[in-house]
Design a protein around this motif. Structure first.
Motif: not given
Length: 551
Positions: A307-310, A522-527, A530-531
């Motif tokens: 979503i942030n332009n990879s 990404i690492l600590l709050k994977p929940e 999500t889109k």
């Protein structure tokens, strides 16, 4: 000057046998017609030996004693002048003897002739005088080719006796017959200086100036009165009582004692404590960026990356890695190639990084404003357009650097202005205008990016990246605004350290501000990755996805 007893040379004294007995027989009665005897008698006794004399002195009665002032005449124990005359008479006697003993046909003169005994010429006597050699009272007497006799001198010390009179004490001898360097012998323990002191007195107004200083005469005082002034930095004197100090050559400097010139210390931003620290920070920053790149690549299909332009994120991480590594070029001895690479590599990599952030900022701003009715901005900011923005913005910096290298490229120089005792190896920028143009262009990009991100900071969204871009550009600008006065005022190799530190500080600022929040999710709050969460929980509110890769 201080008083001191005198030490000097005196004609060597000797002993003349039967002289005392002979002097006692010299009187006017024995030599009545000798006027010299009469004058001597009058001087010794203060009376006239002749009744018929017209002298004003009283007639002698025969009971007179020698006058005190002439008592030394009768002291024949150790004569000096008389002994010298005694040797001279014997030298003439030996010469005449040899002259008269000459055998005709074996003489030293023309046709082996001899001198006439009844008509001796001075030059003939001189010849025999130079050839004479005899021993008298244990002393050898002879003459060299120049007519000089072998030198014998007593070293005499004037000392004050117990009764207050002056005594002449032999304290040494100069013997011309001894080998070179052994002629003079002095018994220093026998010398008595002023005030009955055995130590040599200081007889000057000022002590000698040691090497490393110079004499400065005091006005209105004798020449022997002066001050010792230490030599200035860069000057030396390697002799005692130097009149002035001399400059060291260009690449040399005076030592601590100002007595010798030593090579100047050469300094540059080497791999010492400071250089190693900067190297470690640079490598750690580059490794940390690669780790973030690996995390983003591994989670490239997750919502927060897409979503942030990879694509732009990967470009930024790649540029940040180069930014961290380009600070290493500032460490080490400057060379022709490293000087040209330093500022050009730094400026192009940072321009690439800021261009990517500028492109992302434009996309964020356009994406959030494209939802308004009647507007279709996103079609002008597709992947091709984004790459074109990055390429064109970076190309401007490349052109500036190319013109810089062609017109007046940086080069290694030896700087002695900051500290004259050291040679600082540094990279001269060559063209100051080009250097500030490079920095100014990066600053222009950063300011433009900051303004655009600031305008988009309050747009709706649970993860509005414009806020992080605004904060990262604020840190970036603050670092480089602080860099300018620090760089100008930093002497020598510290200027390179300041620039390297500014590169690392701004790179860390961009890395943490732009990617730390994403890595945290990404690492600590994977929940939260999500889109639905990033787009907002309300179903009626939808925002466009910034990456064109998202379906």
């Amino acid at each position: 000057c201080h008083e001191a007893s005198t030490v000097g040379f005196g004609i060597r004294k000797g002993y003349i046998s039967r002289l005392s007995n002979y002097l006692e027989t010299v009187n006017p009665q024995r030599y009545p017609n000798n006027m010299l005897v009469k004058e001597l008698w009058e001087a010794l006794y203060g009376c006239s030996p002749s009744l018929s004399s017209a002298s004003q002195l009283p007639p002698c009665s025969g009971q007179e004693s020698p006058l005190k002032q002439h008592s030394a005449y009768l002291n024949t124990s150790s004569p000096r002048v008389a002994y010298n005359v005694y040797k001279a008479v014997y030298a003439i006697a030996h010469s005449l003897h040899n002259l008269l003993m000459c055998q005709p046909g074996s003489g030293p003169f023309k046709n082996q002739s001899c001198a006439q005994s009844d008509n001796v010429l001075p030059w003939q006597l001189q010849y025999y005088l130079q050839e004479v050699k005899f021993i008298i009272a244990g002393e050898e007497v002879n003459f060299d080719l120049k007519g000089d006799s072998t030198p014998y001198y007593d070293i005499i010390n004037w000392q004050r006796g117990t009764s207050g009179n002056t005594e002449f004490v032999n304290v040494g001898l100069f013997d011309g017959t001894k080998p070179a360097g052994e002629e003079l012998v002095i018994q220093e323990d026998m010398i008595m200086w002023a005030g009955d002191q055995s130590e040599v007195p200081v007889s000057v107004c000022s002590a000698s100036c040691l090497p490393g200083s110079r004499k400065a005469v005091r006005r209105g005082e004798p020449v022997c009165c002066f001050d010792c002034v230490p030599c200035d930095n860069g000057k030396i004197s390697n002799q005692t009582n130097a009149i002035e100090c001399t400059f060291c050559p260009e690449d040399f400097w005076s030592n601590k004692d100002r007595t010798a010139c030593i090579s100047k210390k050469v300094e540059f931003l080497a791999y010492d404590s400071l250089g190693i620290a900067l190297t470690v920070i640079s490598v750690v920053g580059a490794c940390l960026t690669i780790v973030v790149l690996a995390v983003f690549f591994y989670h490239r299909n997750t919502a927060i990356v897409r979503i942030n332009n990879s694509e732009l994120s990967f470009f930024i991480l790649f540029a940040l890695t180069l930014c961290f590594l380009c600070s290493l070029v500032f460490i080490g001895e400057p060379t022709f190639w490293s000087c040209m690479l330093r500022h050009t590599a730094f400026s192009i990599t940072f321009s690439l990084c800021i261009s990517c952030i500028l492109g992302k900022t434009l996309v964020v701003l356009a994406a959030f404003t494209a939802t308004r009715p009647g507007e279709n901005i996103m079609k002008w900011l597709g992947p091709k357009q984004q790459r074109a923005i990055i390429f064109s913005c970076t190309l401007v910096q490349v052109v500036i650097c190319g013109a810089w290298l062609i017109d007046a490229h940086p080069y290694p120089s030896r700087n002695t202005k900051y500290e004259r005792s050291k040679i600082i190896l540094e990279c001269s920028v060559g063209s100051t205008l080009a250097f500030w143009c490079v920095l100014g262009y990066i600053g222009l990009q950063a300011c433009l990016c900051f303004v655009l991100a600031f305008l988009a900071r309050k747009l709706p969204g649970n993860f509005n990246e414009a806020k992080f871009i605004t904060f990262s550009m604020l840190i970036f600008c603050a670092v480089w605004l602080a860099f300018i006065p620090a760089y100008i005022s930093s002497p020598g190799n510290y200027a390179d350290a300041v620039e390297s530190f500014a590169i690392l500080a701004s790179s860390f600022g961009l890395l943490f501000c732009l990617f730390a929040p994403k890595c945290y999710i990404i690492l600590l709050k994977p929940e939260k990755n999500t889109k639905q969460h990033l787009m907002g929980k309300e179903k009626k509110t939808q925002f466009p996805i910034l990456s064109t890769n998202v379906s």
